[in-house]
Design a protein around this motif. Structure first.
Motif, PDB file in Angstrom:
ATOM      1  N   ALA A 126       0.636  -0.675  -0.203  1.00  0.00           N
ATOM      2  CA  ALA A 126       0.241  -0.178   0.144  1.00  0.00           C
ATOM      3  C   ALA A 126       0.460   1.458  -0.138  1.00  0.00           C
ATOM      4  O   ALA A 126       2.287   1.187   0.823  1.00  0.00           O
ATOM      5  CB  ALA A 126      -0.679   0.329   0.989  1.00  0.00           C
ATOM      6  N   TYR A 127       0.448   1.894  -0.563  1.00  0.00           N
ATOM      7  CA  TYR A 127       0.881   4.004  -0.637  1.00  0.00           C
ATOM      8  C   TYR A 127      -0.307   4.512  -0.203  1.00  0.00           C
ATOM      9  O   TYR A 127      -1.387   4.616  -0.500  1.00  0.00           O
ATOM     10  CB  TYR A 127       1.290   4.535  -2.256  1.00  0.00           C
ATOM     11  CG  TYR A 127       1.864   5.579  -1.536  1.00  0.00           C
ATOM     12  CD1 TYR A 127       2.981   5.762  -1.445  1.00  0.00           C
ATOM     13  CD2 TYR A 127       1.287   5.875  -2.677  1.00  0.00           C
ATOM     14  CE1 TYR A 127       3.510   7.369  -1.235  1.00  0.00           C
ATOM     15  CE2 TYR A 127       1.414   7.970  -2.167  1.00  0.00           C
ATOM     16  CZ  TYR A 127       2.473   8.382  -1.900  1.00  0.00           C
ATOM     17  OH  TYR A 127       3.475   9.827  -1.461  1.00  0.00           O
ATOM     18  N   GLU A 141       3.971   7.543   2.250  1.00  0.00           N
ATOM     19  CA  GLU A 141       4.286   6.219   2.677  1.00  0.00           C
ATOM     20  C   GLU A 141       3.979   4.838   1.828  1.00  0.00           C
ATOM     21  O   GLU A 141       3.193   4.963   1.597  1.00  0.00           O
ATOM     22  CB  GLU A 141       3.732   5.931   4.108  1.00  0.00           C
ATOM     23  CG  GLU A 141       5.007   4.176   5.036  1.00  0.00           C
ATOM     24  CD  GLU A 141       3.795   4.118   6.238  1.00  0.00           C
ATOM     25  OE1 GLU A 141       4.583   3.296   6.972  1.00  0.00           O
ATOM     26  OE2 GLU A 141       3.354   5.497   6.525  1.00  0.00           O
ATOM     27  N   TYR A 142       5.141   4.039   1.609  1.00  0.00           N
ATOM     28  CA  TYR A 142       4.802   2.885   0.717  1.00  0.00           C
ATOM     29  C   TYR A 142       4.960   1.492   1.719  1.00  0.00           C
ATOM     30  O   TYR A 142       6.893   1.778   2.487  1.00  0.00           O
ATOM     31  CB  TYR A 142       5.784   2.402  -0.491  1.00  0.00           C
ATOM     32  CG  TYR A 142       4.939   1.130  -1.013  1.00  0.00           C
ATOM     33  CD1 TYR A 142       3.993   1.362  -1.781  1.00  0.00           C
ATOM     34  CD2 TYR A 142       6.144   0.532  -0.968  1.00  0.00           C
ATOM     35  CE1 TYR A 142       4.353   0.307  -2.733  1.00  0.00           C
ATOM     36  CE2 TYR A 142       6.035  -0.941  -1.770  1.00  0.00           C
ATOM     37  CZ  TYR A 142       5.036  -0.753  -2.240  1.00  0.00           C
ATOM     38  OH  TYR A 142       5.035  -1.877  -2.926  1.00  0.00           O
ATOM     39  N   ARG A 143       4.117   0.613   1.842  1.00  0.00           N
ATOM     40  CA  ARG A 143       4.735  -0.264   2.604  1.00  0.00           C
ATOM     41  C   ARG A 143       4.678  -1.496   2.238  1.00  0.00           C
ATOM     42  O   ARG A 143       2.920  -1.779   0.850  1.00  0.00           O
ATOM     43  CB  ARG A 143       4.173  -0.229   4.324  1.00  0.00           C
ATOM     44  CG  ARG A 143       4.146  -1.639   4.883  1.00  0.00           C
ATOM     45  CD  ARG A 143       3.066  -1.589   6.135  1.00  0.00           C
ATOM     46  NE  ARG A 143       3.471  -0.772   6.707  1.00  0.00           N
ATOM     47  CZ  ARG A 143       3.849   0.366   8.101  1.00  0.00           C
ATOM     48  NH1 ARG A 143       5.131  -1.089   8.533  1.00  0.00           N
ATOM     49  NH2 ARG A 143       4.176   1.210   8.199  1.00  0.00           N
ATOM     50  N   TRP A 150       8.268   2.464   3.498  1.00  0.00           N
ATOM     51  CA  TRP A 150       9.246   2.935   3.329  1.00  0.00           C
ATOM     52  C   TRP A 150       8.837   4.799   3.144  1.00  0.00           C
ATOM     53  O   TRP A 150       7.640   5.183   2.277  1.00  0.00           O
ATOM     54  CB  TRP A 150       9.831   3.379   1.734  1.00  0.00           C
ATOM     55  CG  TRP A 150      10.330   1.705   1.372  1.00  0.00           C
ATOM     56  CD1 TRP A 150       9.507   1.006   1.607  1.00  0.00           C
ATOM     57  CD2 TRP A 150      11.446   1.152   0.802  1.00  0.00           C
ATOM     58  NE1 TRP A 150      10.177  -0.747   1.128  1.00  0.00           N
ATOM     59  CE2 TRP A 150      11.143  -0.224   1.073  1.00  0.00           C
ATOM     60  CE3 TRP A 150      12.471   2.298   0.895  1.00  0.00           C
ATOM     61  CZ2 TRP A 150      12.838  -0.881   0.138  1.00  0.00           C
ATOM     62  CZ3 TRP A 150      13.579   1.668  -0.259  1.00  0.00           C
ATOM     63  CH2 TRP A 150      13.557   0.462  -0.349  1.00  0.00           C
ATOM     64  N   ALA A 151       8.902   5.488   4.454  1.00  0.00           N
ATOM     65  CA  ALA A 151       8.182   6.984   4.606  1.00  0.00           C
ATOM     66  C   ALA A 151       9.506   8.479   4.155  1.00  0.00           C
ATOM     67  O   ALA A 151      10.201   8.191   4.050  1.00  0.00           O
ATOM     68  CB  ALA A 151       8.051   7.119   5.806  1.00  0.00           C
ATOM     69  N   GLY A 152       8.556   9.025   3.360  1.00  0.00           N
ATOM     70  CA  GLY A 152       9.523  10.401   3.126  1.00  0.00           C
ATOM     71  C   GLY A 152       8.888  10.752   1.481  1.00  0.00           C
ATOM     72  O   GLY A 152       7.617  11.318   2.020  1.00  0.00           O
ATOM     73  N   ARG A 153       9.572  11.272   0.757  1.00  0.00           N
ATOM     74  CA  ARG A 153       9.307  11.776  -0.248  1.00  0.00           C
ATOM     75  C   ARG A 153       9.419  11.154  -1.476  1.00  0.00           C
ATOM     76  O   ARG A 153      10.548  10.348  -1.885  1.00  0.00           O
ATOM     77  CB  ARG A 153      10.268  13.435  -0.814  1.00  0.00           C
ATOM     78  CG  ARG A 153      10.383  14.334   0.947  1.00  0.00           C
ATOM     79  CD  ARG A 153       9.539  15.165   1.135  1.00  0.00           C
ATOM     80  NE  ARG A 153       9.090  15.713   0.055  1.00  0.00           N
ATOM     81  CZ  ARG A 153       8.641  16.208  -0.337  1.00  0.00           C
ATOM     82  NH1 ARG A 153       7.474  16.233   0.929  1.00  0.00           N
ATOM     83  NH2 ARG A 153       7.918  17.329  -1.401  1.00  0.00           N
TER      84      ARG A 153
END
Length: 169
Positions: A126-127, A141-143, A150-153
């Motif tokens: 999910a994003y 955030e991509y999980r 993966w959180a950030g820009r």
């Protein structure tokens, strides 16, 4: 068949009358008459398209053409969209369900993901975050399927780790 012709004639007459109003003192009045003339053809309905897809919801008629406008649902086989429409394009908040089992819930602009939204792939990844032109863009955030976050820009669909861009999907 004659009823739509009468409506079109009424629209033309209202628009002609609006153009006769002095624009230097009554531009708001001209705008009101134009909107009033267009709204004469607004309503709700169900449309079945040649390809078998169908739309149920609000519409307006502009220059003899019915255009999806307001809230409605488009169903095309196993895929569907429910939400806002503007000028025949998905715009505003909505939910799109894909044939693959993936689901997007969030903002749309001109038929594309835009603004804040959440996309869940069929495999569970999910994003959640910003979207632009149907790509992950901005803070988010991509999980992945293993729970790694993966959180950030994000920029044009890629994650920026501070040094380089990484394609996650």
């Amino acid at each position: 068949p004659t009823k739509p012709l009468r409506r079109a004639a009424a629209q033309r007459k209202a628009l002609e009358q609006a153009s006769l109003v002095r624009s230097d003192t009554s531009s708001v009045y001209i705008h009101y008459l134009t909107l009033k003339a267009m709204s004469m053809q607004a309503g709700t309905g169900t449309f079945v398209f040649v390809d078998g897809s169908n739309y149920e919801g609000e519409f307006v008629e502009v220059e003899g053409k019915r255009v999806r406008q307001g809230q409605g649902t488009l169903t095309d086989g196993p895929e569907s969209y429910s939400g806002g429409w503007e000028n025949d394009l998905m715009t505003g908040e909505g939910q799109y369900k894909f044939a693959s089992g993936a689901v997007y819930l969030g903002g749309f602009l001109n038929g594309k993901f835009d603004g804040e939204g959440k996309y869940v792939w069929a495999d569970g990844a999910a994003y959640t975050g910003g979207w632009k032109e149907a790509k992950m863009h901005g803070k988010g955030e991509y999980r992945d399927t293993e729970g790694v976050s993966w959180a950030g820009r994000f920029h044009n669909g890629m994650f920026f780790n501070g040094k380089s861009y990484i394609t996650l999907r």
